[in-house]
Scaffold this motif. Structure first.
Motif, mmCIF file in Angstrom:
data_model
loop_
_atom_site.group_PDB
_atom_site.id
_atom_site.type_symbol
_atom_site.label_atom_id
_atom_site.label_comp_id
_atom_site.label_asym_id
_atom_site.label_seq_id
_atom_site.Cartn_x
_atom_site.Cartn_y
_atom_site.Cartn_z
ATOM 1 N N HIS A 112 4.680 10.507 -2.136
ATOM 2 C CA HIS A 112 3.532 11.114 -2.811
ATOM 3 C C HIS A 112 3.395 10.596 -4.236
ATOM 4 N N VAL A 113 4.512 10.488 -4.945
ATOM 5 C CA VAL A 113 4.474 10.000 -6.320
ATOM 6 C C VAL A 113 4.165 8.513 -6.344
ATOM 7 N N GLN A 114 4.795 7.765 -5.443
ATOM 8 C CA GLN A 114 4.600 6.317 -5.432
ATOM 9 C C GLN A 114 3.170 5.922 -5.072
ATOM 10 N N SER A 115 2.478 6.787 -4.347
ATOM 11 C CA SER A 115 1.101 6.473 -3.963
ATOM 12 C C SER A 115 0.084 6.813 -5.045
ATOM 13 N N LEU A 116 0.537 7.440 -6.133
ATOM 14 C CA LEU A 116 -0.360 7.721 -7.247
ATOM 15 C C LEU A 116 -0.803 6.417 -7.910
ATOM 16 N N PRO A 117 -2.062 6.329 -8.348
ATOM 17 C CA PRO A 117 -2.462 5.176 -9.161
ATOM 18 C C PRO A 117 -1.583 5.083 -10.400
ATOM 19 N N SER A 118 -1.424 3.879 -10.931
ATOM 20 C CA SER A 118 -0.480 3.643 -12.023
ATOM 21 C C SER A 118 -0.737 4.520 -13.238
ATOM 22 N N GLU A 119 -2.013 4.787 -13.541
ATOM 23 C CA GLU A 119 -2.295 5.596 -14.729
ATOM 24 C C GLU A 119 -1.815 7.032 -14.583
ATOM 25 N N PHE A 120 -1.721 7.517 -13.324
ATOM 26 C CA PHE A 120 -1.214 8.862 -13.085
ATOM 27 C C PHE A 120 0.312 8.868 -13.069
ATOM 28 N N GLN A 121 0.908 7.774 -12.605
ATOM 29 C CA GLN A 121 2.364 7.685 -12.571
ATOM 30 C C GLN A 121 2.966 7.679 -13.975
ATOM 31 N N LEU A 122 2.222 7.179 -14.951
ATOM 32 C CA LEU A 122 2.739 7.099 -16.322
ATOM 33 C C LEU A 122 3.108 8.464 -16.887
ATOM 34 N N ASN A 123 2.450 9.511 -16.419
ATOM 35 C CA ASN A 123 2.698 10.859 -16.922
ATOM 36 C C ASN A 123 3.735 11.620 -16.101
ATOM 37 N N VAL A 124 4.330 10.957 -15.090
ATOM 38 C CA VAL A 124 5.394 11.591 -14.310
ATOM 39 C C VAL A 124 6.721 11.297 -14.992
ATOM 40 N N VAL A 125 7.365 12.332 -15.511
ATOM 41 C CA VAL A 125 8.577 12.177 -16.315
ATOM 42 C C VAL A 125 9.820 12.452 -15.483
ATOM 43 N N ASP A 126 10.975 12.191 -16.069
ATOM 44 C CA ASP A 126 12.233 12.223 -15.324
ATOM 45 C C ASP A 126 12.908 13.584 -15.263
#
Length: 294
Positions: free
Chosen positions: A39-53
């Protein structure tokens, strides 16, 4: 709307809700237990940038923290473990939980968070993956009316039917009633399609005609066509509806006497256990598989 937001839990529903908040221009950080999940990997890159660790990175500056998790234990773990939300959330922030955890658990969680001056709204949703993607969810909210009003602009991004149900746990109480209805509607859909088959009637005709009358339901309009196409991909998984029906029975306790719920639970379990348990991860429309050999 000038709040800083966090969104925890990017599954089928949470991912779509996070995307809709992000698209509306909100300042938001997201977190998922498994950062490399599909689910996270399928996000467009601009949305993935805001996924933190980490949870701490997601929530430490947030005024409102949205969560969309699984069962009661998942919510309690994310909220209260040694590196959980309660440790890092700001005083006077609001946690809005979209999970379905039952009214009793919601009340207990609300009370525990109050001890650290963290506000809480239970806000379970209905509408499946389609409603999550389209921003048309039904959202049932329990908690303080003032807190509800503060969060309402964000609810309006995510859904079209937003209802304040009352004090803490009230949203969950309505959601469990919703899940009883959804489960029994699925029985009706499966049996109507089975009857159409026995009579040699085109099942599409049943959907088209019955969706316009007294027998209409969301399940008939949205899930019956998937059954006809043998599409059992999940919008809402069988394992999740079984969890919700378990919560219904736990809420009723020893006074549980809902034969429809018992039947729905039985049929979902039959479908779930097919192919060595692969059915648990299919959509609820896969209840039809329990009728196939009948």
């Amino acid at each position: 709307m000038k709040h800083k937001l966090a969104f925890l839990g990017l599954g089928v529903m949470g991912k779509a809700m996070y995307v809709n908040l992000h698209k509306s221009g909100q300042s938001i950080k997201a977190w998922n237990r498994t950062k490399n999940s599909p689910h996270v990997q399928s996000l467009p890159s601009e949305f993935q940038l805001n996924v933190v660790d980490s949870i701490s990175e997601a929530v430490k500056d947030a005024n409102i923290i949205f969560t969309c998790l699984g069962d009661v234990a998942d919510v309690e773990d994310v909220f209260f473990n040694s590196e959980g939300v309660m440790k890092f959330a700001q005083s006077n922030s609001i946690i809005v939980d979209f999970s379905t955890i039952g009214s009793q658990s919601a009340q207990k969680i609300s009370h525990k968070l109050q001890q650290k001056n963290i506000r809480f709204l239970d806000a379970p949703v209905s509408g499946g993956d389609i409603g999550a993607r389209q921003g048309t969810l039904t959202i049932m909210v329990g908690g303080s009316l003032t807190d509800f009003q503060e969060c309402e602009p964000y609810f309006n991004i995510l859904g079209k039917n937003i209802t304040y149900c009352g004090s803490a746990g009230s949203g969950q109480a309505v959601k469990l009633c919703n899940q009883v209805l959804a489960s029994l509607h699925m029985i009706g859909v499966c049996e109507a399609l089975k009857l159409a088959e026995k009579q040699g009637i085109d099942p599409h005709l049943v959907v088209d005609v019955c969706s316009t009358g007294a027998a209409s339901s969301w399940a008939l309009s949205n899930l019956a066509p998937k059954i006809i196409d043998s599409d059992y991909n999940p919008g809402f998984m069988i394992k999740h509806i079984l969890k919700d029906l378990r919560l219904v029975k736990e809420t009723l306790g020893e006074n549980s006497d809902l034969p429809g719920v018992e039947l729905a639970q039985k049929l979902f379990e039959i479908a779930a256990q097919l192919n060595q348990g692969e059915g648990y991860n299919l959509g609820t429309q896969a209840m039809m598989k329990s009728y196939i050999n009948q």
